[in-house]
Design a protein around this motif. Structure first.
Motif, PDB file in Angstrom:
ATOM      1  N   ASP A 185      63.033 -43.516 -60.009  1.00  0.00           N
ATOM      2  CA  ASP A 185      63.874 -43.392 -58.818  1.00  0.00           C
ATOM      3  C   ASP A 185      64.949 -44.468 -58.864  1.00  0.00           C
ATOM      4  O   ASP A 185      64.940 -45.326 -59.725  1.00  0.00           O
ATOM      5  CB  ASP A 185      63.035 -43.542 -57.537  1.00  0.00           C
ATOM      6  N   ARG A 186      65.799 -44.489 -57.917  1.00  0.00           N
ATOM      7  CA  ARG A 186      66.928 -45.424 -57.913  1.00  0.00           C
ATOM      8  C   ARG A 186      66.566 -46.833 -57.428  1.00  0.00           C
ATOM      9  O   ARG A 186      67.435 -47.626 -57.134  1.00  0.00           O
ATOM     10  CB  ARG A 186      68.047 -44.863 -57.057  1.00  0.00           C
ATOM     11  N   LYS A 187      65.296 -47.139 -57.348  1.00  0.00           N
ATOM     12  CA  LYS A 187      64.875 -48.476 -56.912  1.00  0.00           C
ATOM     13  C   LYS A 187      65.004 -49.448 -58.087  1.00  0.00           C
ATOM     14  O   LYS A 187      64.377 -49.264 -59.116  1.00  0.00           O
ATOM     15  CB  LYS A 187      63.424 -48.444 -56.429  1.00  0.00           C
ATOM     16  N   PRO A 188      65.792 -50.519 -57.949  1.00  0.00           N
ATOM     17  CA  PRO A 188      66.016 -51.421 -59.081  1.00  0.00           C
ATOM     18  C   PRO A 188      64.838 -52.342 -59.397  1.00  0.00           C
ATOM     19  O   PRO A 188      64.637 -52.718 -60.536  1.00  0.00           O
ATOM     20  CB  PRO A 188      67.225 -52.240 -58.641  1.00  0.00           C
ATOM     21  N   GLN A 189      64.056 -52.728 -58.410  1.00  0.00           N
ATOM     22  CA  GLN A 189      62.977 -53.681 -58.655  1.00  0.00           C
ATOM     23  C   GLN A 189      61.717 -52.966 -59.143  1.00  0.00           C
ATOM     24  O   GLN A 189      61.518 -51.797 -58.877  1.00  0.00           O
ATOM     25  CB  GLN A 189      62.671 -54.502 -57.392  1.00  0.00           C
ATOM     26  N   PRO A 190      60.846 -53.705 -59.861  1.00  0.00           N
ATOM     27  CA  PRO A 190      59.577 -53.110 -60.298  1.00  0.00           C
ATOM     28  C   PRO A 190      58.698 -52.744 -59.103  1.00  0.00           C
ATOM     29  O   PRO A 190      58.726 -53.416 -58.070  1.00  0.00           O
ATOM     30  CB  PRO A 190      58.922 -54.230 -61.104  1.00  0.00           C
ATOM     31  N   LEU A 191      57.937 -51.676 -59.257  1.00  0.00           N
ATOM     32  CA  LEU A 191      56.986 -51.268 -58.224  1.00  0.00           C
ATOM     33  C   LEU A 191      55.729 -52.117 -58.257  1.00  0.00           C
ATOM     34  O   LEU A 191      55.189 -52.481 -57.239  1.00  0.00           O
ATOM     35  CB  LEU A 191      56.581 -49.810 -58.439  1.00  0.00           C
ATOM     36  N   VAL A 192      55.266 -52.385 -59.465  1.00  0.00           N
ATOM     37  CA  VAL A 192      54.028 -53.145 -59.637  1.00  0.00           C
ATOM     38  C   VAL A 192      54.235 -54.154 -60.753  1.00  0.00           C
ATOM     39  O   VAL A 192      54.753 -53.815 -61.812  1.00  0.00           O
ATOM     40  CB  VAL A 192      52.848 -52.217 -60.008  1.00  0.00           C
ATOM     41  N   GLU A 193      53.844 -55.393 -60.494  1.00  0.00           N
ATOM     42  CA  GLU A 193      53.831 -56.417 -61.526  1.00  0.00           C
ATOM     43  C   GLU A 193      52.463 -57.079 -61.467  1.00  0.00           C
ATOM     44  O   GLU A 193      51.991 -57.429 -60.392  1.00  0.00           O
ATOM     45  CB  GLU A 193      54.902 -57.479 -61.284  1.00  0.00           C
ATOM     46  N   SER A 194      51.822 -57.214 -62.627  1.00  0.00           N
ATOM     47  CA  SER A 194      50.500 -57.818 -62.653  1.00  0.00           C
ATOM     48  C   SER A 194      50.337 -58.638 -63.922  1.00  0.00           C
ATOM     49  O   SER A 194      50.869 -58.285 -64.975  1.00  0.00           O
ATOM     50  CB  SER A 194      49.433 -56.725 -62.597  1.00  0.00           C
ATOM     51  N   GLN A 195      49.611 -59.727 -63.791  1.00  0.00           N
ATOM     52  CA  GLN A 195      49.280 -60.552 -64.944  1.00  0.00           C
ATOM     53  C   GLN A 195      47.761 -60.692 -64.966  1.00  0.00           C
ATOM     54  O   GLN A 195      47.151 -61.154 -64.004  1.00  0.00           O
ATOM     55  CB  GLN A 195      49.952 -61.919 -64.837  1.00  0.00           C
ATOM     56  N   LEU A 196      47.156 -60.260 -66.067  1.00  0.00           N
ATOM     57  CA  LEU A 196      45.704 -60.249 -66.202  1.00  0.00           C
ATOM     58  C   LEU A 196      45.292 -61.180 -67.335  1.00  0.00           C
ATOM     59  O   LEU A 196      45.968 -61.254 -68.358  1.00  0.00           O
ATOM     60  CB  LEU A 196      45.215 -58.828 -66.511  1.00  0.00           C
ATOM     61  N   GLU A 197      44.169 -61.851 -67.147  1.00  0.00           N
ATOM     62  CA  GLU A 197      43.663 -62.695 -68.223  1.00  0.00           C
ATOM     63  C   GLU A 197      43.127 -61.828 -69.347  1.00  0.00           C
ATOM     64  O   GLU A 197      42.515 -60.786 -69.109  1.00  0.00           O
ATOM     65  CB  GLU A 197      42.552 -63.612 -67.706  1.00  0.00           C
TER      66      GLU A 197
END
Length: 93
Positions: free
Chosen positions: A74-86
């Motif tokens: 879609d036209r949304k510029p920012q990420p929907l989900v960001e995650s950092q996992l060990e």
């Protein structure tokens, strides 16, 4: 993830962060897997999508975390989900 009732379409960025000697490295999945040929993996699903494959990490590379970023088409510029996992401790050697 999808605000509408249809399928979600977007991309996944998968990065492995770790140490090789005294340097911190950030490796995209396409750099360590023959099945992935670009920095982002296309996604298209209604409820879920399973991704599998093999990766070969560089010699003496010690993985620490996995970074996941999901972006919509879609036209949304920012990420929907960001995650950092060990990285699983059992696989560190």
């Amino acid at each position: 993830l999808s605000a509408k009732e249809g399928d979600f379409t977007g991309n996944l960025e998968f990065r492995i962060v770790g140490q090789q000697g005294d340097k911190t490295l950030q490796l995209s999945l396409y750099q360590v897997s023959a099945q992935v040929t670009s920095p982002s993996i296309p996604l298209s699903f209604k409820y879920f999508q399973t991704l599998d494959g093999d990766m070969t990490l560089p010699q003496d590379f010690v993985p620490q975390t996995v970074e996941l970023v999901v972006k919509t088409n879609d036209r949304k510029p920012q990420p929907l989900v960001e995650s950092q996992l060990e990285w699983p401790a059992a696989s560190r050697k």
